[in-house]
Every structure is written in structure tokens, then in C-alpha cells.
Motif scaffolding. Structure first.
Motif, mmCIF file in Angstrom:
data_model
loop_
_atom_site.group_PDB
_atom_site.id
_atom_site.type_symbol
_atom_site.label_atom_id
_atom_site.label_comp_id
_atom_site.label_asym_id
_atom_site.label_seq_id
_atom_site.Cartn_x
_atom_site.Cartn_y
_atom_site.Cartn_z
ATOM 1 N N ILE A 258 52.192 35.012 35.068
ATOM 2 C CA ILE A 258 51.219 34.620 36.093
ATOM 3 C C ILE A 258 50.110 33.763 35.490
ATOM 4 O O ILE A 258 49.618 32.814 36.117
ATOM 5 N N GLN A 259 49.726 34.057 34.254
ATOM 6 C CA GLN A 259 48.602 33.374 33.625
ATOM 7 C C GLN A 259 48.963 32.025 33.030
ATOM 8 O O GLN A 259 48.097 31.292 32.565
ATOM 9 N N LYS B 281 46.427 30.853 42.758
ATOM 10 C CA LYS B 281 45.981 31.961 43.604
ATOM 11 C C LYS B 281 46.424 33.298 43.004
ATOM 12 O O LYS B 281 45.668 34.276 43.035
ATOM 13 N N ARG B 282 47.626 33.346 42.456
ATOM 14 C CA ARG B 282 48.107 34.575 41.819
ATOM 15 C C ARG B 282 47.219 34.945 40.626
ATOM 16 O O ARG B 282 46.964 36.120 40.366
ATOM 17 N N GLN B 283 46.755 33.956 39.898
ATOM 18 C CA GLN B 283 45.890 34.213 38.751
ATOM 19 C C GLN B 283 44.566 34.831 39.189
ATOM 20 O O GLN B 283 44.029 35.717 38.517
ATOM 21 N N GLU B 284 44.056 34.388 40.325
ATOM 22 C CA GLU B 284 42.823 34.972 40.871
ATOM 23 C C GLU B 284 43.057 36.432 41.279
ATOM 24 O O GLU B 284 42.247 37.310 41.003
ATOM 25 N N ILE B 285 44.180 36.657 41.942
ATOM 26 C CA ILE B 285 44.448 37.988 42.492
ATOM 27 C C ILE B 285 44.674 39.024 41.395
ATOM 28 O O ILE B 285 44.190 40.152 41.489
ATOM 29 N N VAL B 286 45.405 38.649 40.342
ATOM 30 C CA VAL B 286 45.723 39.630 39.303
ATOM 31 C C VAL B 286 44.461 40.139 38.623
ATOM 32 O O VAL B 286 44.372 41.301 38.216
ATOM 33 N N LYS C 208 45.130 51.909 28.681
ATOM 34 C CA LYS C 208 45.134 50.890 27.635
ATOM 35 C C LYS C 208 44.369 49.658 28.083
ATOM 36 O O LYS C 208 44.290 49.354 29.266
ATOM 37 N N GLN C 209 43.824 48.947 27.111
ATOM 38 C CA GLN C 209 43.238 47.652 27.403
ATOM 39 C C GLN C 209 44.386 46.670 27.554
ATOM 40 O O GLN C 209 45.152 46.465 26.623
ATOM 41 N N LEU C 210 44.513 46.079 28.751
ATOM 42 C CA LEU C 210 45.672 45.226 29.002
ATOM 43 C C LEU C 210 45.574 43.933 28.202
ATOM 44 O O LEU C 210 44.531 43.293 28.165
ATOM 45 N N SER C 211 46.674 43.592 27.571
ATOM 46 C CA SER C 211 46.703 42.351 26.825
ATOM 47 C C SER C 211 47.155 41.226 27.741
ATOM 48 O O SER C 211 47.874 41.478 28.697
ATOM 49 N N PRO C 212 46.732 39.946 27.502
ATOM 50 C CA PRO C 212 47.140 38.857 28.380
ATOM 51 C C PRO C 212 48.611 38.545 28.260
ATOM 52 O O PRO C 212 49.239 38.905 27.295
#
Length: 245
Positions: free
Chosen positions: A19-20, A158-163, A241-245
Motif C-alpha cells: 500500500i505504501q 487514498k489507501r495510503q491515507e486510510i491505512v 508490536k510497533q508496526l514496521s513499514p
């Protein structure tokens, strides 16, 4: 974490990384073209389409909550997702059959596919939410369902904003409007309509419409399932967990 959780956490991180990514040139071109087409459509037409989608989605949202059972008892993530996949098979089969019937009927029946397929997808999301243990009678859980729907059928930016909103849902949900009427329905319908325009236009063609409708509906329902599972995984893992990109 146990082996299954390690596996799906990795799958979720890969989903998030996709997504990113920067949108591919073809998808940016298609979106740019669709934006230009939208600019030529009179605002009154946009308003009518928006109102129609808003009424349809509200009817499904507020109707489905009375036909879905109470949220499920606490289970392991692995067991929850086994139930989710089993439940989704029923909806994928229903969507495929609906695509065959409406696709075989030409243009008029093709237009009838829109509300029918929308209802199938939203009903599936309601059931998935309850399997994961969330109360769909909660207004903000129904909004979460709409965001899951948006992330599955929106452009890459838009998906990047939503996630970003979904991975911090507990905090973000506190800023949401208290009334569903304040949801951005125009943005919702434009993203959804533009996405499906590219995927399902051939369903309106004679002879091949039934085959296209079956394949498109099956594929899009599966796509919604995968996005829904990863959205609920975001909520499950965010405190751990801290989510990784």
C-alpha cells in the motif's frame, strides 16, 4: 507470538508495504483520466449518485446489524481467521452467481449488479467483524467497516491515507463525527465507482458479460476479504508490536 501469529503478522506487513509503494504509472494515468471525466460530469449528477450510494450503504449498514448474530466469544486469532475464510466462501459463491445472472442480462441487468453486489460485500464485512469479536451495533465499528471497504476499493494514494487511520484506530475513532450523516459520502462513492469502472465495464457487454461478471465479482470479493483480514490484523497487533513499514 505463536507461529501462526508470526506468519500473519509478516503477511500484514507485506500488505502494508504494498500500500505504501508509489503508485504505478498506469494506475496514476487511469486515475488522472477518471478525474478529468468526473470534472465534466455536472455537480447535480454527482450529487444524485452520491445520494443514491449513501442511501444504499446506509440501508445495508443499518439493516445488516439486525441479521448478524452477536459478536463471537473470545477465540485465538488462528481460529477466528479459519471461521472468516469459511464464511467468505459463501459470499464469494453468492457474488459469483450474482455476477453470472446480471452479466448475462445485458446493460440493464448489469446496472442491477451494482446494488446487489454492494449488499453482498457489506454483509460479508459485517460477519467478518463479528467473527473477530467486534460489536457491529456500535456506530464506530460500522464506520470501521466503511473504511475497510474504502481501502479495498480506492486509489493507491487514498489507501495510503486510510491505512494510517486504521493502524491508530482507537485514537482516530475519537475524532470521528458522532453522526453517520457527516461521513464523506462523495469521496466514498467517487473512489468506489472509479475503481469498479475499470474492473467491471466489460460486464455490460453482450455474450461475454456473464463470464466477466462471474470472474470480476469473485476476484473483487476475494480482494475485499484479504484487505478486511489485514485491517483487523492491524487492530489486533497494534498494542503488541510497533508496526514496521
Amino acid at each position: 507470538m505463536e507461529a501462526y501469529e508470526d506468519k500473519v503478522f509478516h503477511e500484514m506487513c507485506l500488505w502494508k508495504a504494498r500500500i505504501q509503494r508509489t503508485p504505478a504509472g498506469g494506475s496514476r494515468l487511469a486515475k488522472s483520466l477518471q478525474n478529468k471525466i468526473n470534472a465534466f460530469i455536472p455537480e447535480k449528477v454527482h450529487w444524485l449518485i452520491t445520494l443514491t450510494i449513501e442511501k444504499m450503504v446506509k440501508a445495508v449498514l443499518f439493516g445488516s446489524m439486525y441479521t448478524i448474530g452477536a459478536k463471537k466469544k473470545e477465540r485465538s486469532l488462528q481460529l477466528k481467521e479459519a471461521y472468516v475464510k469459511r464464511t467468505a466462501r459463501h459470499y464469494k459463491n453468492a457474488a459469483t452467481l450474482e455476477g453470472v445472472i446480471t452479466g448475462a442480462g445485458g446493460i440493464l441487468m448489469g446496472f442491477a449488479d451494482f446494488p446487489a453486489f454492494l449488499a453482498i460485500k457489506l454483509k460479508m464485512l459485517f460477519e467478518i467483524a463479528t467473527i473477530y469479536g467486534y460489536d457491529v451495533k456500535d456506530y464506530k465499528e460500522r464506520l470501521f467497516i466503511l473504511y475497510v471497504f474504502k481501502i479495498a476499493f480506492s486509489s493507491q494514494p487514498k489507501r495510503q491515507e486510510i491505512v494510517k487511520k486504521l493502524e491508530n484506530w482507537e485514537k482516530y475513532s475519537q475524532t470521528l463525527p458522532e453522526e453517520v450523516a457527516n461521513f464523506d459520502w462523495k469521496d466514498f462513492q467517487l473512489e468506489y465507482r472509479d475503481y469498479l469502472d475499470l474492473a467491471k465495464m466489460a460486464q455490460l457487454l453482450p455474450i461475454i458479460g456473464a463470464a466477466v461478471g462471474a470472474v470480476a465479482n469473485n476476484k473483487l470479493t476475494h480482494q475485499l476479504l484479504l484487505n478486511a483480514m489485514n485491517c483487523y490484523r492491524l487492530r489486533y497487533f497494534s498494542p503488541i508490536k510497533q508496526l514496521s513499514p
